[in-house]
Write an enzyme that holds these catalytic residues in place. Sequence first.
Site, PDB file in Angstrom:
ATOM      1  N   ARG A  22     -11.472   2.892   9.732  1.00 42.05           N
ATOM      2  CA  ARG A  22     -11.089   1.568  10.213  1.00 42.05           C
ATOM      3  C   ARG A  22     -12.295   0.775  10.726  1.00 42.05           C
ATOM      4  O   ARG A  22     -12.163  -0.412  11.018  1.00 42.05           O
ATOM      5  CB  ARG A  22     -10.027   1.684  11.314  1.00 42.05           C
ATOM      6  N   ARG A  59      12.464  -7.757  13.856  1.00 41.56           N
ATOM      7  CA  ARG A  59      11.568  -7.137  14.838  1.00 41.56           C
ATOM      8  C   ARG A  59      10.564  -8.158  15.349  1.00 41.56           C
ATOM      9  O   ARG A  59      10.166  -9.065  14.610  1.00 41.56           O
ATOM     10  CB  ARG A  59      10.787  -5.978  14.195  1.00 41.56           C
ATOM     11  N   ARG A  65      -1.394 -10.393  13.502  1.00 44.42           N
ATOM     12  CA  ARG A  65      -1.592  -9.054  12.937  1.00 44.42           C
ATOM     13  C   ARG A  65      -2.458  -9.107  11.680  1.00 44.42           C
ATOM     14  O   ARG A  65      -3.367  -8.294  11.482  1.00 44.42           O
ATOM     15  CB  ARG A  65      -0.211  -8.464  12.627  1.00 44.42           C
ATOM     16  N   ARG A 111      11.242 -10.326   6.609  1.00 39.30           N
ATOM     17  CA  ARG A 111      11.934  -9.040   6.779  1.00 39.30           C
ATOM     18  C   ARG A 111      12.991  -9.117   7.879  1.00 39.30           C
ATOM     19  O   ARG A 111      12.773  -9.733   8.913  1.00 39.30           O
ATOM     20  CB  ARG A 111      10.926  -7.948   7.133  1.00 39.30           C
ATOM     21  N   LYS A 154       0.823  -1.212   0.000  1.00 37.14           N
ATOM     22  CA  LYS A 154       0.000   0.000   0.000  1.00 37.14           C
ATOM     23  C   LYS A 154       0.859   1.265   0.000  1.00 37.14           C
ATOM     24  O   LYS A 154       0.583   2.219  -0.731  1.00 37.14           O
ATOM     25  CB  LYS A 154      -0.911  -0.039   1.237  1.00 37.14           C
TER      26      LYS A 154
END
Length: 217
Positions: free
Chosen positions: A88, A161, A172, A127, A13
């Site tokens: 949201r 992370r 998530r 990542r 995005k």
Amino acid sequence: MNLILMGLPGAGKGTQAEKIVVKYPIAHISTGDMFRAAMANGTELGKQAKSYMDQGQLVPDEVTEGLVKERLQEPDTESGYMLDGFPRTIAQAEALTDITAELNKPLDAVINIDVDPKILADRLSARYICKTCGATYNKLYHNPKVEGTCDRCGGHEFFQRDDDKPETVQNRLQVNIEMNTPLLDFYADRKLLYTVNGDQDIDAVFAEIEKILAAMA
């Protein structure tokens, strides 16, 4: 041209938002940037938002909606806007409908960048970050040119992370799916929803978005 840009974490995005605002003269309104600007400018709503955030609380809908309404009245939105991170919830979507009607700036489209959640889980879990300078890499498609050496600073220590660990990523994504699905249905019912295939080359994704936007010009 007035848009909402949607997509699950890792769907690209942010990359597509940058490409859209380079090509089209519209304001990119990210919720985070909007909060930061209002707080930095010391507006009344900015102060209210800060008081909640300082206490670690969610900013109430009426404050967020007030900030969106203020932001949509700024001069850079006259040629159009792209909302990113708002709404949201269905309540926020309904409030946005009222706000945009009042300001005579109704939505033209909601663009959803769609990628299979399993692919996103693999992307996000791959990542890793340079411990020295914070440069971000991805085991699937963006490793350092020299293995074990950061391209940016030459560092040799990397970490992942907590947010990018597989179990956290799955949670998530699930939270975001549960939040986004009612919104996608809301805008589909209003014939505003356009879905693009995010599981392809960045330029190919943008080409799909351009086709949608060109039809509105």
